[in-house]
Scaffold this active site. Structure first.
Site, PDB file in Angstrom:
ATOM      1  N   SER A   5       0.900  -1.191   0.178  1.00  0.00           N
ATOM      2  CA  SER A   5       0.046  -0.131  -0.088  1.00  0.00           C
ATOM      3  C   SER A   5       0.746   1.434  -0.115  1.00  0.00           C
ATOM      4  O   SER A   5       2.065   1.410   0.427  1.00  0.00           O
ATOM      5  CB  SER A   5      -0.936  -0.057   1.418  1.00  0.00           C
ATOM      6  OG  SER A   5      -0.106  -0.046   2.390  1.00  0.00           O
TER       7      SER A   5
ATOM      8  N   ASP B 240      -1.441   8.727   6.198  1.00  0.00           N
ATOM      9  CA  ASP B 240      -1.843   8.298   7.419  1.00  0.00           C
ATOM     10  C   ASP B 240      -2.224   9.659   8.538  1.00  0.00           C
ATOM     11  O   ASP B 240      -1.870  10.400   8.514  1.00  0.00           O
ATOM     12  CB  ASP B 240      -0.371   7.603   8.374  1.00  0.00           C
ATOM     13  CG  ASP B 240       0.041   6.303   7.821  1.00  0.00           C
ATOM     14  OD1 ASP B 240      -0.933   5.860   7.154  1.00  0.00           O
ATOM     15  OD2 ASP B 240       1.087   5.898   8.112  1.00  0.00           O
TER      16      ASP B 240
ATOM     17  N   ASN C 230       7.133   2.835   3.762  1.00  0.00           N
ATOM     18  CA  ASN C 230       7.806   2.651   4.995  1.00  0.00           C
ATOM     19  C   ASN C 230       8.913   1.654   4.913  1.00  0.00           C
ATOM     20  O   ASN C 230      10.042   2.143   5.485  1.00  0.00           O
ATOM     21  CB  ASN C 230       6.773   2.339   6.020  1.00  0.00           C
ATOM     22  CG  ASN C 230       5.856   3.202   6.411  1.00  0.00           C
ATOM     23  OD1 ASN C 230       5.904   4.422   6.087  1.00  0.00           O
ATOM     24  ND2 ASN C 230       4.692   3.063   7.229  1.00  0.00           N
TER      25      ASN C 230
ATOM     26  N   GLN D  85      -3.785  -7.745   5.929  1.00  0.00           N
ATOM     27  CA  GLN D  85      -4.935  -8.361   4.919  1.00  0.00           C
ATOM     28  C   GLN D  85      -5.101  -9.943   5.239  1.00  0.00           C
ATOM     29  O   GLN D  85      -5.844 -10.661   4.459  1.00  0.00           O
ATOM     30  CB  GLN D  85      -4.079  -8.202   3.586  1.00  0.00           C
ATOM     31  CG  GLN D  85      -4.172  -6.721   2.823  1.00  0.00           C
ATOM     32  CD  GLN D  85      -5.582  -6.269   2.879  1.00  0.00           C
ATOM     33  OE1 GLN D  85      -6.759  -6.649   3.559  1.00  0.00           O
ATOM     34  NE2 GLN D  85      -5.653  -5.477   1.843  1.00  0.00           N
TER      35      GLN D  85
ATOM     36  N   GLY E 159       6.097  -7.674  19.195  1.00  0.00           N
ATOM     37  CA  GLY E 159       6.186  -6.406  19.671  1.00  0.00           C
ATOM     38  C   GLY E 159       7.275  -6.222  20.650  1.00  0.00           C
ATOM     39  O   GLY E 159       8.585  -6.621  20.344  1.00  0.00           O
TER      40      GLY E 159
ATOM     41  N   ASP F 130       6.795  -2.258   9.610  1.00  0.00           N
ATOM     42  CA  ASP F 130       7.377  -1.861   8.215  1.00  0.00           C
ATOM     43  C   ASP F 130       8.724  -1.626   8.388  1.00  0.00           C
ATOM     44  O   ASP F 130       9.699  -1.954   7.742  1.00  0.00           O
ATOM     45  CB  ASP F 130       6.614  -0.833   7.689  1.00  0.00           C
ATOM     46  CG  ASP F 130       5.228  -0.818   7.344  1.00  0.00           C
ATOM     47  OD1 ASP F 130       4.724  -2.127   7.198  1.00  0.00           O
ATOM     48  OD2 ASP F 130       4.488  -0.063   7.631  1.00  0.00           O
TER      49      ASP F 130
END
Length: 311
Positions: free
Chosen positions: A8, A12, A52, A169, A221, A252
């Site tokens: 994409s 943002d 990104n 997705q 994370g 990213d």
């Protein structure tokens, strides 16, 4: 190395909610949710998974080629990306459409609620690797679902090693599409929650995936990431951030750092560590491309964390 980054291209819109979303989700009423969150701030930033990732690669000395579709409002973004070192010659602007937009609210606990407007991204399937020129490594990151399926199939047919990054997705791709993407990939990369969805939708376990892919990379994370190989897993710690500002684009950045390692011929453990350093820089700034550093600064931070430079 000739690197093509697909995914994409978006703007943002990042908003900050001072409370916790979870405090407003009432048990027993989740079948009829009607909520509005009053946010304290909003920033418009250049974003999208592909720019990104490309931006991090450019910061690390690569000249990635960005492949995607953008709208009539992309001119300024294109100029900025070119100045940053990203080749935008494969980006097609769609007349009469706006660039895709990501609207995201983040609460004080780092939880996010987001919506994504497709815009010009819906035309991504009109592009093709067959017309893109030489490519040694590609990444199929979140994009128009049909385009993602097409790109993965083209890479398999053309013999282009690719990273399959379905990420956001996974909700739109069905089990057959996910299986095809995984089976032909050099590497599958996703976070731990997305990985669980992929396993459920495809019916594939780690062994099934590793029968095709060279490695599985699962990000966790603040708990770092794991690189799963047929011989076992390599755990990569997260690099401690100097401050936590915004999680948007952190994944990213990790992918960009990881791909830099592949481009440099580094081992997968070093690739993961490079990804962790890149992710920390993104976490310390608002948006996925607001940070900047020299290659020397990046390598110094890598050495501070892991004891020596990567290569």
């Amino acid at each position: 190395m000739q690197i093509i980054v697909t995914g994409s291209i978006a703007y943002d819109y990042l908003m900050s909610f001072p409370g916790s979303f979870s405090e407003h989700l009432l048990e027993g009423h989740l079948d009829r949710v009607s909520l509005s969150f009053l946010v304290d701030s909003m920033d418009k930033r250049r974003g999208g998974c592909a720019p990104n990732i490309s931006y991090t690669l450019a910061l690390l000395g690569e000249r990635p080629r960005l492949m995607g579709t953008a709208g009539q409002d992309f001119d300024e973004y294109r100029t900025w990306l070119e100045a940053a070192g990203v080749d935008t010659s494969l980006v097609r602007q769609v007349t009469g459409k706006f660039t895709a937009s990501f609207f995201c609210s983040t609460d004080k606990d780092g939880n996010q609620i987001a919506s994504f407007y497709t815009g010009a991204m819906a035309h991504a399937g009109e592009l093709s690797f067959r017309a893109a020129g030489p490519c040694d490594l590609a990444i199929v990151s979140p994009n128009d679902p049909g385009a993602m399926v097409q790109y993965a199939a083209e890479c398999r047919t053309l013999g282009i090693p690719y990273i399959f990054d379905p990420s956001q997705q996974v909700a739109r791709l069905n089990g057959e599409e996910l299986r095809a993407g995984v089976a032909g990939a050099e590497i599958l990369i996703c976070n731990d929650y997305e990985f669980a969805i992929i396993r459920e939708k495809t019916g594939m376990d780690e062994a099934d995936m590793l029968a095709h892919a060279r490695a599985l990379v699962v990000t966790r994370g603040q708990r770092g990431s794991s690189i799963v190989l047929p011989s076992g897993a390599i755990d990569i710690p997260a690099v401690p951030p100097r401050q936590i500002v915004d999680p948007t684009g952190v994944g990213d950045a990790f992918r960009g750092g990881f791909m830099k390692g592949l481009a440099a011929g580094a081992g997968l453990e070093v690739c993961g560590r490079l990804g962790s350093v890149a992710a920390a820089y993104a976490l310390e700034h608002l948006g996925g491309s607001s940070h900047a550093y020299t290659l020397e600064e990046f390598l110094e931070r890598y050495a501070e964390t892991f004891g020596k430079e990567p290569y």
